[in-house]
Scaffold this motif. Structure first.
Motif, short mmCIF file in Angstrom:
data_model
loop_
_atom_site.label_atom_id
_atom_site.label_comp_id
_atom_site.label_asym_id
_atom_site.label_seq_id
_atom_site.Cartn_x
_atom_site.Cartn_y
_atom_site.Cartn_z
N GLY A 124 0.65 -1.24 0.10
CA GLY A 124 -0.20 0.03 0.02
C GLY A 124 0.79 1.15 0.08
N SER A 125 1.97 1.31 0.95
CA SER A 125 2.61 2.51 0.82
C SER A 125 3.48 2.57 -0.17
N SER A 126 3.85 1.59 -0.86
CA SER A 126 4.64 1.52 -1.97
C SER A 126 3.94 2.22 -3.14
N ILE A 127 2.55 1.99 -3.36
CA ILE A 127 1.90 2.56 -4.37
C ILE A 127 1.57 3.77 -4.06
N ILE A 128 1.49 4.34 -2.95
CA ILE A 128 1.23 5.78 -2.93
C ILE A 128 2.48 6.56 -2.98
N ASP A 129 3.34 5.85 -2.28
CA ASP A 129 4.78 6.57 -2.76
C ASP A 129 5.03 6.86 -4.01
N GLY A 130 4.85 5.75 -4.95
CA GLY A 130 5.02 5.86 -6.46
C GLY A 130 4.06 6.88 -7.03
N ALA A 131 2.89 6.79 -6.74
CA ALA A 131 1.73 7.83 -7.29
C ALA A 131 2.26 9.13 -7.11
N GLY A 132 2.81 9.61 -5.75
CA GLY A 132 3.16 10.79 -5.18
C GLY A 132 4.20 11.16 -6.03
N MET A 133 5.27 10.22 -5.73
CA MET A 133 6.53 10.91 -6.67
C MET A 133 6.41 10.95 -8.12
N GLY A 134 5.67 10.07 -8.45
CA GLY A 134 5.27 10.13 -10.34
C GLY A 134 4.35 11.57 -10.53
N LEU A 135 3.56 11.81 -9.76
CA LEU A 135 2.89 13.03 -9.94
C LEU A 135 3.43 14.30 -9.51
N GLY A 136 4.43 14.25 -8.80
CA GLY A 136 5.41 15.37 -8.29
C GLY A 136 6.28 15.66 -9.57
N PHE A 137 6.71 14.49 -10.18
CA PHE A 137 7.73 14.46 -11.15
C PHE A 137 6.86 15.20 -12.69
N THR A 138 5.82 14.73 -12.59
CA THR A 138 4.93 14.97 -13.71
C THR A 138 4.61 16.63 -13.52
N MET A 139 4.41 17.11 -12.40
CA MET A 139 3.94 18.45 -11.96
C MET A 139 5.35 19.15 -12.42
N ALA A 140 6.56 18.78 -11.91
CA ALA A 140 7.75 19.58 -12.22
C ALA A 140 8.19 19.54 -13.72
N LEU A 141 7.71 18.29 -14.69
CA LEU A 141 7.97 18.59 -15.92
C LEU A 141 7.20 19.30 -16.66
N VAL A 142 5.70 19.52 -16.14
CA VAL A 142 4.86 20.25 -16.68
C VAL A 142 5.04 21.76 -16.56
N MET A 143 5.44 22.14 -15.41
CA MET A 143 6.02 23.56 -15.01
C MET A 143 7.25 23.98 -15.84
N LEU A 144 8.17 22.91 -15.93
CA LEU A 144 9.42 23.52 -16.88
C LEU A 144 9.08 23.40 -18.16
N GLY A 145 8.08 22.62 -18.87
CA GLY A 145 7.71 22.68 -20.09
C GLY A 145 6.98 24.01 -20.42
N SER A 146 6.01 24.22 -19.47
CA SER A 146 5.11 25.41 -19.74
C SER A 146 5.93 26.72 -19.72
N ILE A 147 7.05 26.71 -18.95
CA ILE A 147 7.88 27.90 -19.00
C ILE A 147 8.66 28.24 -20.19
N ARG A 148 9.29 26.91 -20.54
CA ARG A 148 9.97 26.93 -21.92
C ARG A 148 9.03 27.08 -23.07
N GLU A 149 7.86 26.58 -23.28
CA GLU A 149 7.40 26.56 -24.33
C GLU A 149 6.75 28.15 -24.25
N LEU A 150 6.29 28.82 -23.30
CA LEU A 150 5.77 30.29 -23.33
C LEU A 150 6.97 31.17 -23.87
N LEU A 151 7.93 30.87 -23.02
CA LEU A 151 9.11 31.64 -23.34
C LEU A 151 9.74 31.69 -24.49
#
Lengths: 194, 240
Positions: A124-151
């Motif tokens: 259970g903890s491992s799945i939640i950890d994977g989801a949290g880490m993965g979505l955090g990674f996604t968030m970081a990538l989207v933030m960086l991608g948005s900034i780069r695409e916009l600028l």
């Protein structure tokens, strides 16, 4: 462990990109647009959850000395599955991310979580950890991608914001990735200290 | 819970089981996705053909034939026919001169070689620069709206609108015949405006078009092969 804490640590406190500085290759490579970042992030999230799940299930049967090769085989299997499924059902996204999908195998985030978390915690903890880490990674990538695409090109998620001529091309290219990431980390560190 | 000891038999057995399970499940998924992947590829090809030639009523994919260019590339030619007459051909052409490797395009040519339209099939060019070739070499269609917005920004940033080119731009290759114009970028003395900051990609793209044109017009009469087209294209034909 408090499961909410377990989930949310991936977004800020232990964000793979901003804090742990893991998985820099796909982070810098694919984030030339927000949508690429999103696709890559979600693919990585899937692999993270599945790899964490399987690793936490089989951790007791794997002798210590061969655990890394065993983890890598498990991760590689899921990556290949993602690759084939994407190629079959979302060929456009596959074309855009093509080269980077197989590289999820060697993404330190995935192996890092398998080794540091899933091999020591329950399913259970491992799945939640994977989801949290993965979505955090996604968030970081989207933030960086948005900034780069916009600028860089004046678009955001493929929608025009201002004419392309005024974009700073460098942000779409590799140097822009380093610059944008550097500033993002600096800003986040500032908030962390406060 | 106690871990399995790291003895040789235990390690070998563990890895064997893991790889066997991984292999089996991958084989299964491969079988499952094989058909959709093939279908997606065919769909993409048909879509590209439809984009680059006028309306047709035959099945270009089944009448496809291959030609070999002077450089030794194999080009796939998809003849588009209406009422049994060959009206155009979609040609899958490739250039190895791209900035990131091969540039694969689908270009629609009239029987006399005039370019109808093109599609980029595969490339590894720089995102944001070379990738502009997707519509760079097409005429600016939705120009009106864009222009007014640009005017606003031009004013805002105090930039003077570029004079010269106006109206007919030097970028578009549609409706042009490579036999009549010099299909190279202006930097090389040609007639086509290269993509800003992506001259190498532009060269590769035009090279692929040129390969398609020469191979097609020298080897075939659209239908099958052999006869060479001699008639010069008329201006009307080129205007379409």
């Amino acid at each position: 462990m408090n499961q909410w804490k377990n989930f949310s640590k991936g977004f800020f406190k232990e964000n793979a990109v901003f804090t742990l500085l893991l998985g820099m290759c796909p982070t810098l490579g694919v984030t030339s647009s927000a949508i690429n970042g999103l696709g890559m992030g979600l693919a990585t999230t899937f692999v993270l959850i599945m790899a964490n799940l399987v690793v936490s299930l089989v951790k007791d049967f794997i002798p210590d000395k061969v655990r890394i090769p065993a983890f890598i085989v498990i991760i590689a299997t899921f990556v290949t599955i993602v690759e084939m499924v994407m190629q079959a059902y979302v060929p456009a996204l596959f074309d855009a991310l093509g080269l980077f999908i197989p590289l999820i195998v060697v993404n330190c985030v995935v192996l890092g979580r398998a080794e540091a978390f899933a091999s020591k915690n329950n399913v259970g903890s491992s799945i939640i950890d994977g989801a949290g880490m993965g979505l955090g990674f996604t968030m970081a990538l989207v933030m960086l991608g948005s900034i780069r695409e916009l600028l860089g090109s004046g678009f955001l998620f493929g929608l025009p914001v201002y004419p392309e001529e005024y974009g700073m091309l460098v942000f779409v290219l590799a140097p822009g990735a380093f610059i944008a990431l550097g500033y993002l980390i600096a800003i986040i560190n500032r908030f962390k200290r406060a | 819970m106690g871990k399995s000891a790291s003895t040789l038999p235990a390690m070998v057995l563990t890895l064997l089981i893991i790889t066997a399970v991984a292999g089996t499940s991958l084989g299964f998924i491969y079988k499952l996705t094989q058909t959709p992947i093939a279908e997606a590829a065919v769909l993409k090809q048909q879509e590209a053909i439809r984009m680059v030639v006028p309306e047709f009523d035959n099945d270009p994919a089944s009448e496809m034939y291959e030609l070999t260019s002077e450089e030794g590339f194999t080009l796939k030619v998809f003849p588009a026919k209406k009422d049994g007459q060959c009206i155009a051909a979609a040609i899958e052409s490739v250039s190895n001169r791209g900035f990131g490797g091969e540039v694969k395009i689908m270009v629609g040519l009239q029987p006399n070689g005039t370019i109808i339209d093109y599609q980029i099939l595969e490339h590894k060019e720089t995102p944001g620069l070379g990738t502009k070739m997707v519509d760079w070499f097409k005429p600016v269609a939705a120009g009106a709206e864009e222009k007014s917005r640009n005017a606003f920004f031009d004013k805002l940033f105090g930039i003077k609108a570029a004079e010269g080119d106006g109206g007919e731009n030097g970028q578009s290759i549609l409706g042009k015949n490579p036999g009549q114009i010099n299909m190279t970028v202006k930097q090389d003395g040609g007639d086509v405006d290269a993509i800003t900051a992506a001259t190498i990609t532009s060269r590769a793209f035009l090279h692929a078009v040129a390969v398609a044109y020469t191979t097609f017009t020298h080897n075939t009469d659209c239908e099958s092969g052999a006869t060479k087209i001699e008639e010069a294209p008329t201006r009307e034909g080129a205007e379409q």
